[in-house]
Write a protein that holds these residues in place. Structure first.
Motif, PDB file in Angstrom:
ATOM      1  N   ALA A  43     -16.180  -8.629 -29.478  1.00 36.31           N
ATOM      2  CA  ALA A  43     -16.329 -10.045 -29.141  1.00 36.31           C
ATOM      3  C   ALA A  43     -17.125 -10.787 -30.206  1.00 36.31           C
ATOM      4  O   ALA A  43     -16.709 -11.857 -30.682  1.00 36.31           O
ATOM      5  CB  ALA A  43     -17.007 -10.181 -27.776  1.00 36.31           C
ATOM      6  N   ALA A  44     -18.267 -10.233 -30.590  1.00 33.25           N
ATOM      7  CA  ALA A  44     -19.123 -10.903 -31.574  1.00 33.25           C
ATOM      8  C   ALA A  44     -18.431 -11.010 -32.926  1.00 33.25           C
ATOM      9  O   ALA A  44     -18.573 -12.026 -33.633  1.00 33.25           O
ATOM     10  CB  ALA A  44     -20.442 -10.163 -31.701  1.00 33.25           C
ATOM     11  N   ASP A  45     -17.665  -9.990 -33.303  1.00 33.67           N
ATOM     12  CA  ASP A  45     -16.933 -10.016 -34.579  1.00 33.67           C
ATOM     13  C   ASP A  45     -15.833 -11.078 -34.579  1.00 33.67           C
ATOM     14  O   ASP A  45     -15.371 -11.481 -35.654  1.00 33.67           O
ATOM     15  CB  ASP A  45     -16.298  -8.650 -34.859  1.00 33.67           C
ATOM     16  N   ASN A  46     -15.418 -11.505 -33.398  1.00 32.84           N
ATOM     17  CA  ASN A  46     -14.319 -12.468 -33.298  1.00 32.84           C
ATOM     18  C   ASN A  46     -14.789 -13.845 -32.841  1.00 32.84           C
ATOM     19  O   ASN A  46     -14.016 -14.631 -32.290  1.00 32.84           O
ATOM     20  CB  ASN A  46     -13.246 -11.929 -32.354  1.00 32.84           C
ATOM     21  N   GLY A  47     -16.047 -14.150 -33.092  1.00 30.69           N
ATOM     22  CA  GLY A  47     -16.540 -15.499 -32.879  1.00 30.69           C
ATOM     23  C   GLY A  47     -17.026 -15.831 -31.486  1.00 30.69           C
ATOM     24  O   GLY A  47     -17.174 -17.009 -31.143  1.00 30.69           O
ATOM     25  N   PHE A  48     -17.320 -14.819 -30.694  1.00 32.37           N
ATOM     26  CA  PHE A  48     -17.862 -15.034 -29.355  1.00 32.37           C
ATOM     27  C   PHE A  48     -19.326 -14.596 -29.307  1.00 32.37           C
ATOM     28  O   PHE A  48     -19.792 -13.822 -30.154  1.00 32.37           O
ATOM     29  CB  PHE A  48     -17.066 -14.250 -28.310  1.00 32.37           C
ATOM     30  N   ARG A  49     -20.030 -15.067 -28.312  1.00 36.39           N
ATOM     31  CA  ARG A  49     -21.399 -14.626 -28.030  1.00 36.39           C
ATOM     32  C   ARG A  49     -21.325 -13.586 -26.935  1.00 36.39           C
ATOM     33  O   ARG A  49     -20.943 -13.892 -25.801  1.00 36.39           O
ATOM     34  CB  ARG A  49     -22.261 -15.805 -27.603  1.00 36.39           C
ATOM     35  N   ALA A  50     -21.656 -12.356 -27.239  1.00 30.60           N
ATOM     36  CA  ALA A  50     -21.518 -11.247 -26.303  1.00 30.60           C
ATOM     37  C   ALA A  50     -22.864 -10.940 -25.652  1.00 30.60           C
ATOM     38  O   ALA A  50     -23.856 -10.688 -26.345  1.00 30.60           O
ATOM     39  CB  ALA A  50     -20.993 -10.010 -27.032  1.00 30.60           C
ATOM     40  N   ILE A  51     -22.875 -10.932 -24.325  1.00 27.83           N
ATOM     41  CA  ILE A  51     -24.097 -10.701 -23.559  1.00 27.83           C
ATOM     42  C   ILE A  51     -23.823  -9.605 -22.535  1.00 27.83           C
ATOM     43  O   ILE A  51     -22.823  -9.665 -21.809  1.00 27.83           O
ATOM     44  CB  ILE A  51     -24.546 -11.992 -22.839  1.00 27.83           C
ATOM     45  N   ALA A  52     -24.680  -8.613 -22.493  1.00 25.76           N
ATOM     46  CA  ALA A  52     -24.556  -7.552 -21.497  1.00 25.76           C
ATOM     47  C   ALA A  52     -25.933  -7.270 -20.918  1.00 25.76           C
ATOM     48  O   ALA A  52     -26.887  -7.044 -21.661  1.00 25.76           O
ATOM     49  CB  ALA A  52     -23.967  -6.274 -22.099  1.00 25.76           C
ATOM     50  N   HIS A  53     -26.026  -7.289 -19.606  1.00 20.35           N
ATOM     51  CA  HIS A  53     -27.299  -7.031 -18.930  1.00 20.35           C
ATOM     52  C   HIS A  53     -27.263  -5.654 -18.267  1.00 20.35           C
ATOM     53  O   HIS A  53     -26.183  -5.121 -17.972  1.00 20.35           O
ATOM     54  CB  HIS A  53     -27.577  -8.109 -17.884  1.00 20.35           C
ATOM     55  N   ASP A  54     -28.428  -5.105 -18.046  1.00 19.29           N
ATOM     56  CA  ASP A  54     -28.571  -3.907 -17.233  1.00 19.29           C
ATOM     57  C   ASP A  54     -28.843  -4.369 -15.807  1.00 19.29           C
ATOM     58  O   ASP A  54     -29.848  -5.044 -15.545  1.00 19.29           O
ATOM     59  CB  ASP A  54     -29.734  -3.039 -17.714  1.00 19.29           C
ATOM     60  N   ARG A  55     -27.944  -4.044 -14.891  1.00 19.77           N
ATOM     61  CA  ARG A  55     -28.141  -4.414 -13.486  1.00 19.77           C
ATOM     62  C   ARG A  55     -29.495  -3.914 -12.984  1.00 19.77           C
ATOM     63  O   ARG A  55     -29.990  -2.874 -13.444  1.00 19.77           O
ATOM     64  CB  ARG A  55     -27.008  -3.795 -12.667  1.00 19.77           C
TER      65      ARG A  55
END
Length: 273
Positions: A43-55
């Motif tokens: 995602a980040a390589d393709n121009g998006f902001r990637a966010i992942a949280h730990d539940r």
């Protein structure tokens, strides 16, 4: 490391890579946001902001005694979204995370969420009941809880085989992938792991799916040994207004190997569409 603190004092860890339209990734049980690293980089390589949280109770987030339920998971995600002031959001959820993003989108995400993707997700509802006669018997989930209580470490090692389908002929999934499943699972809080079994198996997401009016991409392998496709993706697609179903022949529950390669191409196409 980046954290937010929720209203009840729980610290939620998150990773935030790249810039552009935000994509939030929600992980499965008993893992953490690290399970999405490949897709986050994509995602980040393709121009998006990637966010992942730990539940909460998983990974680096607070191992909570209370709040290990789907309503609270969705509320935690809402607090993260508000803290980061996110708009125009794409959601991606695997397994339990698929339930989390569906509930968040339906109850908190109106006007903020523009697309949803679920992969091997638990909606509409897993457990067998009078209203869901072809669901998975409660005894299966009781067995998971018993395995966690008796010897969580060995249980996770054993579970990694059906999770990734390494018990099938011709599997190319490495021992390293199985070890990573075990490692991430052992990072989770004990009570949270135990309580989350009820959350992912007994929560009914039927009304949440019906409420969604944004595009939803529903993906699942037809050899998923953890979340049976007949009671998951094949039912969910009939409940949503604007859904696309993709079934991956022979693919397992865990996202790895050839399944991951094909899925990631489809996810990227969906994000860009």
């Amino acid at each position: 490391m980046p954290y937010i603190t929720t209203a009840d004092g729980t610290e939620i860890f998150y990773k935030d890579w790249g810039t552009g339209q935000p994509i939030i990734f929600s992980h499965g049980w008993p893992l953490s946001g690290d399970a999405w690293d490949v897709e986050m980089k994509l995602a980040a390589d393709n121009g998006f902001r990637a966010i992942a949280h730990d539940r909460r109770g998983h990974g680096r987030s607070t191992p909570t005694w209370h709040g290990n339920d789907m309503d609270t998971y969705a509320a935690d995600l809402d607090e993260l979204v508000r803290a980061l002031d996110l708009e125009d959001i794409i959601l991606v959820g695997h397994s339990t995370g698929g339930g989390e993003v569906v509930r968040f989108a339906a109850r908190h995400g109106v006007g903020r969420v523009v697309k949803v993707a679920t992969v091997g997700a638990v909606p509409p509802v897993m457990v067998k009941s009078d209203s869901n006669p072809d669901g998975t018997p409660i005894e299966v989930f009781d067995g998971i809880r018993a395995g966690v209580l008796a010897d969580r470490s060995q249980f996770f090692q054993d579970l990694s085989a059906p999770f990734f389908g390494t018990n099938r002929p011709g599997s190319t999934i490495s021992q390293g992938q199985r070890d990573q499943f075990w490692r991430l699972g052992m990072q989770a809080g004990f009570t949270s792991v135990y309580d989350c079994v009820k959350a992912f198996s007994e929560t009914d997401f039927t009304e949440d799916l019906k409420a969604l009016d944004v595009p939803i991409f529903i993906a699942q392998g037809d050899d998923d040994q953890i979340v049976p496709i007949a009671d998951a993706a094949l039912k969910s697609i009939d409940l949503v207004k604007n859904g696309t179903l993709k079934v991956y022949p022979g693919a397992p529950h865990g996202i790895a190997g050839p399944y991951q390669q094909e899925l990631d191409l489809d996810l990227l196409e969906f994000w860009k569409s």
